[in-house]
Write a protein that holds these residues in place. Structure first.
Motif, PDB file in Angstrom:
ATOM      1  N   ARG A 104      16.557  64.950 -23.972  1.00 54.27           N
ATOM      2  CA  ARG A 104      15.751  65.605 -22.942  1.00 54.27           C
ATOM      3  C   ARG A 104      16.456  65.514 -21.590  1.00 54.27           C
ATOM      4  O   ARG A 104      16.515  66.495 -20.839  1.00 54.27           O
ATOM      5  CB  ARG A 104      14.367  64.967 -22.874  1.00 54.27           C
ATOM      6  CG  ARG A 104      13.468  65.645 -21.847  1.00 54.27           C
ATOM      7  CD  ARG A 104      12.045  65.078 -21.865  1.00 54.27           C
ATOM      8  NE  ARG A 104      12.007  63.678 -21.516  1.00 54.27           N
ATOM      9  CZ  ARG A 104      11.674  62.692 -22.346  1.00 54.27           C
ATOM     10  NH1 ARG A 104      11.362  62.960 -23.612  1.00 54.27           N
ATOM     11  NH2 ARG A 104      11.655  61.442 -21.939  1.00 54.27           N
ATOM     12  N   ARG A 105      17.017  64.369 -21.301  1.00 57.16           N
ATOM     13  CA  ARG A 105      17.760  64.209 -20.046  1.00 57.16           C
ATOM     14  C   ARG A 105      18.989  65.110 -20.042  1.00 57.16           C
ATOM     15  O   ARG A 105      19.326  65.727 -19.010  1.00 57.16           O
ATOM     16  CB  ARG A 105      18.164  62.750 -19.855  1.00 57.16           C
ATOM     17  CG  ARG A 105      16.998  61.813 -19.567  1.00 57.16           C
ATOM     18  CD  ARG A 105      17.424  60.354 -19.542  1.00 57.16           C
ATOM     19  NE  ARG A 105      18.495  60.127 -18.593  1.00 57.16           N
ATOM     20  CZ  ARG A 105      19.622  59.484 -18.882  1.00 57.16           C
ATOM     21  NH1 ARG A 105      19.826  59.025 -20.102  1.00 57.16           N
ATOM     22  NH2 ARG A 105      20.542  59.309 -17.955  1.00 57.16           N
ATOM     23  N   ALA A 106      19.655  65.203 -21.189  1.00 55.52           N
ATOM     24  CA  ALA A 106      20.837  66.068 -21.264  1.00 55.52           C
ATOM     25  C   ALA A 106      20.463  67.530 -21.049  1.00 55.52           C
ATOM     26  O   ALA A 106      21.173  68.279 -20.371  1.00 55.52           O
ATOM     27  CB  ALA A 106      21.522  65.889 -22.612  1.00 55.52           C
ATOM     28  N   ARG A 107      19.334  67.954 -21.620  1.00 52.94           N
ATOM     29  CA  ARG A 107      18.916  69.345 -21.453  1.00 52.94           C
ATOM     30  C   ARG A 107      18.628  69.645 -19.985  1.00 52.94           C
ATOM     31  O   ARG A 107      18.891  70.752 -19.505  1.00 52.94           O
ATOM     32  CB  ARG A 107      17.686  69.631 -22.305  1.00 52.94           C
ATOM     33  CG  ARG A 107      17.189  71.064 -22.201  1.00 52.94           C
ATOM     34  CD  ARG A 107      18.214  72.076 -22.698  1.00 52.94           C
ATOM     35  NE  ARG A 107      17.774  73.450 -22.512  1.00 52.94           N
ATOM     36  CZ  ARG A 107      18.047  74.446 -23.333  1.00 52.94           C
ATOM     37  NH1 ARG A 107      18.819  74.228 -24.395  1.00 52.94           N
ATOM     38  NH2 ARG A 107      17.601  75.659 -23.100  1.00 52.94           N
ATOM     39  N   GLY A 108      18.141  68.679 -19.259  1.00 48.85           N
ATOM     40  CA  GLY A 108      17.923  68.885 -17.836  1.00 48.85           C
ATOM     41  C   GLY A 108      19.221  69.186 -17.115  1.00 48.85           C
ATOM     42  O   GLY A 108      19.281  70.049 -16.227  1.00 48.85           O
ATOM     43  N   VAL A 109      20.293  68.481 -17.488  1.00 44.35           N
ATOM     44  CA  VAL A 109      21.608  68.735 -16.892  1.00 44.35           C
ATOM     45  C   VAL A 109      22.120  70.111 -17.309  1.00 44.35           C
ATOM     46  O   VAL A 109      22.679  70.865 -16.504  1.00 44.35           O
ATOM     47  CB  VAL A 109      22.609  67.628 -17.299  1.00 44.35           C
ATOM     48  CG1 VAL A 109      24.000  67.943 -16.762  1.00 44.35           C
ATOM     49  CG2 VAL A 109      22.132  66.273 -16.800  1.00 44.35           C
ATOM     50  N   VAL A 110      21.920  70.481 -18.585  1.00 46.24           N
ATOM     51  CA  VAL A 110      22.354  71.790 -19.089  1.00 46.24           C
ATOM     52  C   VAL A 110      21.641  72.916 -18.352  1.00 46.24           C
ATOM     53  O   VAL A 110      22.249  73.912 -17.959  1.00 46.24           O
ATOM     54  CB  VAL A 110      22.118  71.873 -20.614  1.00 46.24           C
ATOM     55  CG1 VAL A 110      22.363  73.295 -21.127  1.00 46.24           C
ATOM     56  CG2 VAL A 110      23.007  70.882 -21.350  1.00 46.24           C
ATOM     57  N   ASP A 111      20.349  72.770 -18.163  1.00 47.76           N
ATOM     58  CA  ASP A 111      19.597  73.795 -17.443  1.00 47.76           C
ATOM     59  C   ASP A 111      20.169  74.006 -16.041  1.00 47.76           C
ATOM     60  O   ASP A 111      20.233  75.142 -15.540  1.00 47.76           O
ATOM     61  CB  ASP A 111      18.127  73.398 -17.334  1.00 47.76           C
ATOM     62  CG  ASP A 111      17.384  73.573 -18.657  1.00 47.76           C
ATOM     63  OD1 ASP A 111      17.895  74.322 -19.526  1.00 47.76           O
ATOM     64  OD2 ASP A 111      16.319  72.946 -18.831  1.00 47.76           O
ATOM     65  N   LEU A 112      20.596  72.930 -15.418  1.00 48.75           N
ATOM     66  CA  LEU A 112      21.124  73.020 -14.066  1.00 48.75           C
ATOM     67  C   LEU A 112      22.526  73.619 -14.040  1.00 48.75           C
ATOM     68  O   LEU A 112      22.817  74.545 -13.269  1.00 48.75           O
ATOM     69  CB  LEU A 112      21.134  71.625 -13.437  1.00 48.75           C
ATOM     70  CG  LEU A 112      21.699  71.513 -12.017  1.00 48.75           C
ATOM     71  CD1 LEU A 112      20.792  72.241 -11.036  1.00 48.75           C
ATOM     72  CD2 LEU A 112      21.834  70.040 -11.624  1.00 48.75           C
ATOM     73  N   LEU A 113      23.405  73.086 -14.918  1.00 47.32           N
ATOM     74  CA  LEU A 113      24.819  73.472 -14.851  1.00 47.32           C
ATOM     75  C   LEU A 113      25.140  74.741 -15.629  1.00 47.32           C
ATOM     76  O   LEU A 113      25.996  75.525 -15.216  1.00 47.32           O
ATOM     77  CB  LEU A 113      25.692  72.327 -15.369  1.00 47.32           C
ATOM     78  CG  LEU A 113      25.668  71.034 -14.554  1.00 47.32           C
ATOM     79  CD1 LEU A 113      26.571  70.000 -15.192  1.00 47.32           C
ATOM     80  CD2 LEU A 113      26.116  71.299 -13.121  1.00 47.32           C
ATOM     81  N   PHE A 114      24.499  74.932 -16.765  1.00 44.44           N
ATOM     82  CA  PHE A 114      24.837  76.092 -17.601  1.00 44.44           C
ATOM     83  C   PHE A 114      23.988  77.306 -17.237  1.00 44.44           C
ATOM     84  O   PHE A 114      24.504  78.408 -17.027  1.00 44.44           O
ATOM     85  CB  PHE A 114      24.650  75.738 -19.085  1.00 44.44           C
ATOM     86  CG  PHE A 114      25.058  76.850 -20.014  1.00 44.44           C
ATOM     87  CD1 PHE A 114      26.392  77.010 -20.375  1.00 44.44           C
ATOM     88  CD2 PHE A 114      24.128  77.736 -20.518  1.00 44.44           C
ATOM     89  CE1 PHE A 114      26.783  78.037 -21.222  1.00 44.44           C
ATOM     90  CE2 PHE A 114      24.504  78.772 -21.366  1.00 44.44           C
ATOM     91  CZ  PHE A 114      25.841  78.920 -21.720  1.00 44.44           C
ATOM     92  N   TYR A 115      22.674  77.087 -17.165  1.00 48.27           N
ATOM     93  CA  TYR A 115      21.783  78.217 -16.880  1.00 48.27           C
ATOM     94  C   TYR A 115      21.541  78.434 -15.384  1.00 48.27           C
ATOM     95  O   TYR A 115      20.960  79.441 -14.987  1.00 48.27           O
ATOM     96  CB  TYR A 115      20.439  78.021 -17.583  1.00 48.27           C
ATOM     97  CG  TYR A 115      20.535  78.175 -19.095  1.00 48.27           C
ATOM     98  CD1 TYR A 115      20.764  79.430 -19.660  1.00 48.27           C
ATOM     99  CD2 TYR A 115      20.413  77.073 -19.933  1.00 48.27           C
ATOM    100  CE1 TYR A 115      20.865  79.578 -21.043  1.00 48.27           C
ATOM    101  CE2 TYR A 115      20.508  77.215 -21.315  1.00 48.27           C
ATOM    102  CZ  TYR A 115      20.733  78.473 -21.858  1.00 48.27           C
ATOM    103  OH  TYR A 115      20.834  78.619 -23.223  1.00 48.27           O
ATOM    104  N   GLY A 116      21.971  77.455 -14.560  1.00 48.19           N
ATOM    105  CA  GLY A 116      21.755  77.603 -13.129  1.00 48.19           C
ATOM    106  C   GLY A 116      20.305  77.517 -12.724  1.00 48.19           C
ATOM    107  O   GLY A 116      19.887  78.083 -11.706  1.00 48.19           O
TER     108      GLY A 116
END
Length: 999
Positions: A986-998
């Motif tokens: 869940r924490r990793a997905r938060g980073v992905v949402d920020l960096l990958f999806y903007g």
């Protein structure tokens, strides 16, 4: 003044009698107080018989100085001369205990307690001690009376009038009398509170077990009830005040020192729970919430003070729950885990001096005895003693422990407890550490009757007994199982079939009947094989029981032994190489993959040994793999045999890698589990990838040699893609590849293309021929035009395609491209061709970024299997492998042209480079790395456990538990594993949402 000759003679005599400071002793002997007995010929002999003659002489002089008047001093000296028993008792105590010497100096009349023992006084019980404390009506007086009673116990102990068990029982009885006296003082101080409630004190631990130390916390539990007509709330508050006051009376320090701390932390909820509960409240807690260790603690519960009728009700109510504890899930592993936790918490600087808690210490004996009591005590009430040595004797009498083993444990326990007693007696301080100073060790050794070379003898005997305990601790559970089926000890009480079944079930074996058959098959007979396996099995059974599937471990061991049992090196390996047997047990009980690989080539057991410097399980480097496989291919008679050889090497090396992974993840007795989980993942990924590449290289060589001799009409290379190119293959991964060729000079394009296609087809066919070896599936779907395109292209064809038709997803896929087999020069030129695609100048445009995001979103919605939990799917789920890899790859595509560190096929290396280039924060990089490593480990675990690949956690409870064990979660903690996985991803997905999806 003493003449020089006289002084020299006395000095020599003092040395001969064991004094270490004869000059100081000479001065003391010249003191006025000793004048009446200075020339008594037996005084020096009596002092020399003590643990510390110097200390005894100093204590005697202090005691004489403290006598209130000359007549009292003369009474003492006259008695010392006339009464040898008093002389031995008094000097014995003074030579063993500085603290009791201090007490006698403060209370100089208390030496009378040692004058005479009537036969009825030799082993006093609670009533006698109560009489000795009867006049103590305040805390200070209670301490004085307590020390006076303790003085008599110590005298009987050091003079050998009582043995270890009797001394420990007397100390427990004195504690009981003291608790009763303290409670009486508390009640007298608050008569109104006393009138409102019934209060009982339940002794736990060593006091409850009638085996107390000289100085120890006295563990208790309080039970309170309202008297008839009283309000329950008021009654419990009153009982709590009385209990707290009683604890203070015993625990607080006064001018006469303290007695011992009263510890109520074994109560329900520990320090967070109420000090006093009703019986109904206790019962409700133990029925719903109690942990295994709390039932283990209740083995020693005994009412000792207050309302003894209420105490008896408490014990009667809880007794059925105690004897059902062994039926709890993970019962044995819970107990053993608690023991391991105790050892892990010992400071490293103290473990070699720890007499009680270290491996081979007193706690090992106590835990082993208690575990067997709980397993078998439900059916056999003779085992229900709270006293360790009594219970051990009962276990031996019932055949639950071998008589010889029980006798050796009894001897070791008595020696170690006596050491503990004498260490504590010196200063009356609570400690379990063996002193380091030579003088202290000398006194300790002499107090235990070691006189020739006390220090050396003490350390030798201590280590010998600790070694006995350490060796017997695990064997104690399992050796009787062998005796039950193999009849190894004629004439000795044997474990019944039902008792053996009960024990195996408690140890985690689901099919105890089958387990007993395997044990019988392995241990019966008079062959060398059976003899060695009888030695190994008690320990192996324990290692199997420590796994998620003990039954599979035992069955697999029988299969391996049936296959190799007549092979001399196999038995020698397990017997002589320390790591081999434990490594084998871990591997055989960790799941299906490693045992299946081993069953196809049992001789691979040899890899589990210590090897050359302990390197037997280290994965081999690519160059060594190539050398072996290519040499085997060169010796083969035909292409089928050549590929069979290559697949055999792959099977063996897969086993080596899997075994290394399991041992690194589980740890062993001598080697803890590897702390760096990322290093484990990298090692597995690199090893499997190298092995796959070497297998492809060998297969390619065999196919070319069979069809064309030494030279293929076209240069040919295999390019690894995906996880293969990234050195991140798992045990069940397919090998994603591209095939590229280039016609040799003078060879027509068509002929070269036909040859290349034949090579690819033959390689795929040979590697997928059905056999007992794990399949190696080659997947070329990442090639231009996917499944619709040709399997192999020339370098020029790739160049033309990528120049005209390449899409952004292909550039992304090429980020992982790396030559793995075939023509090295051609592979290098292919990489030169694709570098501008995967590291585009000026990075990606906005349209390309949007396209990558669209593809990722589409993949998430379309490819996640129906019904799969997106929070637990390791590949496509939230914060899983795909999330992390696409985020890293986007950064590579955008910044690889200016950041050389990003030009790598490896996910973790690229992530670290992005962090170093400040494209991602350290915290976010660590979050993504942790999630990627964890998801990869789960996939590896699933393959190891089930023997087939999977992207989510197994649904079968035993398989799920095995995955948890691999990941470091003990029995009963599967829920924690799933929660931790969800939290991490869940924490990793938060980073992905920020960096990958903007987002």
């Amino acid at each position: 003044m003493t003449a020089p000759g006289r002084r020299s003679s006395t000095f020599t005599r003092l040395l001969r009698h064991g004094f270490t400071d004869p000059s100081a002793a000479e001065r003391l002997l010249e003191s006025t107080e000793l004048a009446p007995i200075r020339n008594d010929p037996v005084l020096l002999e009596a002092l020399g018989a003590t643990a510390d003659p110097d200390l005894a002489l100093q204590g005697l002089v202090r005691l004489l100085e403290a006598q209130p008047e000359p007549t009292a001093r003369r009474e003492l000296t006259d008695t010392l001369i006339a009464a040898k028993p008093l002389r031995d008792r008094l000097l014995g105590v003074l030579g063993a205990s500085a603290a009791l010497g201090d007490h006698l100096a403060r209370q100089p009349r208390d030496w009378h307690a040692l004058v005479m023992y009537e036969p009825r006084d030799l082993h006093p019980g609670v009533e006698e001690f109560e009489r000795g404390l009867a006049e103590a009506t305040d805390p200070v007086a209670l301490r004085v009376s307590y020390r006076r009673c303790l003085l008599s116990i110590a005298a009987r102990d050091v003079c050998g009038t009582t043995d270890l068990a009797q001394t420990a029982a007397e100390l427990a009885d004195l504690a009981t009398a003291t608790l009763r006296a303290a409670l009486a003082i508390a009640r007298a101080a608050a008569p109104d509170d006393a009138a409102l409630c019934r209060l009982t004190v339940i002794a736990m631990g060593k006091c409850g077990g009638h085996e107390l130390n000289y100085v120890s916390d006295v563990d208790v539990i309080f039970v309170g009830e309202a008297v008839d007509g009283a309000d329950e709330g008021k009654a419990l508050r009153a009982a709590t005040k009385l209990a707290a006051h009683m604890m203070r009376i015993c625990s607080e320090t006064t001018v006469e020192g303290s007695i011992w701390p009263v510890d109520a932390n074994l109560r329900p909820e520990g320090r967070n729970g109420p000090l006093v509960r009703t019986l109904a409240s206790h019962l409700a807690y133990y029925q719903r919430w109690a942990k295994t260790w709390e039932f283990q603690a209740l083995l020693k519960a005994r009412p000792v003070a207050g309302d003894l009728a209420l105490g008896a009700e408490y014990v009667t109510a809880l007794e059925p729950l105690v004897w059902k504890a062994a039926e709890r899930e993970n019962f044995v592993t819970d107990v053993q885990k608690m023991r391991r936790r105790v050892v892990e918490n010992i400071p490293a600087a103290e473990i070699d001096r720890e007499l009680k808690l270290a491996p081979g210490g007193l706690r090992d004996v106590e835990f082993a005895v208690q575990l067997l009591q709980l397993v078998h005590g439900r059916a056999d009430i003779s085992l229900r003693s709270g006293t360790t040595l009594v219970a051990l004797q009962a276990l031996a009498a019932g055949g639950y422990v071998g008589r010889e083993d029980a006798a050796r444990l009894d001897d070791a326990y008595r020696f170690l407890r006596t050491m503990e007693h004498r260490i504590q007696l010196y200063r009356l301080r609570r400690t379990h550490l063996v002193p380091v100073e030579e003088a202290d060790q000398r006194r300790l050794g002499r107090s235990m009757g070691l006189r020739t070379d006390p220090v050396a003898e003490l350390n030798r005997e201590w280590k010998r007994h600790a070694t006995v305990v350490r060796r017997l601790h695990e064997k104690l559970f399992y050796r009787p199982l062998l005796d039950a089926v193999a009849q190894l000890a004629p004439g000795e009480a044997r474990l019944s079939a039902e008792a053996a079944r009960v024990r195996l079930v408690a140890l985690g074996y689901v099919d105890p009947a089958a387990a007993l058959r395997h044990i019988e098959a392995l241990a019966s007979g008079v062959t060398r094989k059976a003899a060695i396996q009888r030695t190994l099995l008690p320990v192996l059974l324990g290692w199997f029981a420590d796994s998620a599937d003990p039954d599979a471990g035992l069955l697999n061991f029988r299969k391996v032994s049936d296959a190799l049992g007549r092979t001399p090196w196999y038995l020698r390996l397990l017997r002589d190489e320390g790591a081999a047997a434990e490594n084998l047990a871990r591997v055989l009980s960790a799941g299906r993959l490693a045992p299946d690989l081993l069953m196809r080539a049992p001789e691979a057991v040899a890899l589990l040994g210590d090897g050359d410097g302990g390197s037997g399980l280290e994965p081999r480097e690519r160059a060594h793999l190539d050398q072996e496989i290519l040499a085997a291919v060169g010796r083969a008679d035909d292409v089928v045999q050549a590929v069979t050889f290559a697949r055999g090497v792959r099977r063996r090396e897969l086993f080596r890698t899997a075994a290394s992974d399991i041992v690194g993840s589980y740890g062993t007795e001598t080697q803890p589990a590897e702390a760096d989980q990322g290093a484990l993942v990298d090692r597995v990924g690199g090893a499997v990838s190298d092995l796959t590449a070497a297998t492809l290289a060998g297969t390619l060589r065999a196919v070319v040699r069979e069809g064309w001799g030494d030279t293929l009409p076209t240069r040919f290379a295999v390019i690894g893609m995906g996880r293969f190119g990234g050195h991140e293959l798992g045990y069940g991964s397919d090998a994603d590849v591209l095939f590229v060729h280039e016609p040799r000079e003078g060879v027509p394009e068509r002929e070269a293309s036909e040859a290349a296609n034949k090579v690819v087809s033959e390689m795929r066919r040979l590697l997928q021929v059905a056999s007992s070896d794990p399949p190696l599936l080659i997947d070329a779907d990442l090639r231009p035009e996917g499944k619709s395109g040709p399997l192999v292209r020339s370098l020029n064809s790739y160049e033309a395609y990528y120049r005209r038709w390449s899409l952004v997803w292909e550039s992304q896929a090429l980020l992982r491209a790396e030559p793995v087999a075939g023509d090295e020069e051609l592979g290098r030129r292919f990489i030169e061709l694709i570098d501008p695609l995967r590291y585009p100048a000026e990075g990606l445009g906005d349209d390309a970024v949007r396209e990558i995001r669209r593809l990722k979103a589409r993949m998430e919605s379309e490819r996640l299997p129906r019904g799969a939990d997106p929070t637990l799917h390791t590949k496509l789920g939230r914060g899983g492998l795909s999330d992390v890899e696409w985020t890293v790859q986007l950064m590579q595509l955008q910044h690889g042209w200016v950041e050389p560190g990003l030009r790598t096929t490896r996910t973790r290396a690229a992530l670290a480079a992005a962090c170093a280039a400040e494209l991602i924060s350290t915290e976010d990089a660590e979050t993504l790395d942790e999630a990627w490593v964890l998801a990869t480990r789960v996939r590896n675990a699933v393959m190891l456990v089930r023997g087939r690949a999977g992207d989510t956690f197994p649904s079968d409870p035993r398989e799920l538990a095995a995955v948890g064990r691999y990941l470091g979660y003990g029995p009963g903690h599967v829920g924690d594993m799933l929660d931790d996985y969800r939290r991490t991803t869940r924490r990793a997905r938060g980073v992905v949402d920020l960096l990958f999806y903007g987002a």
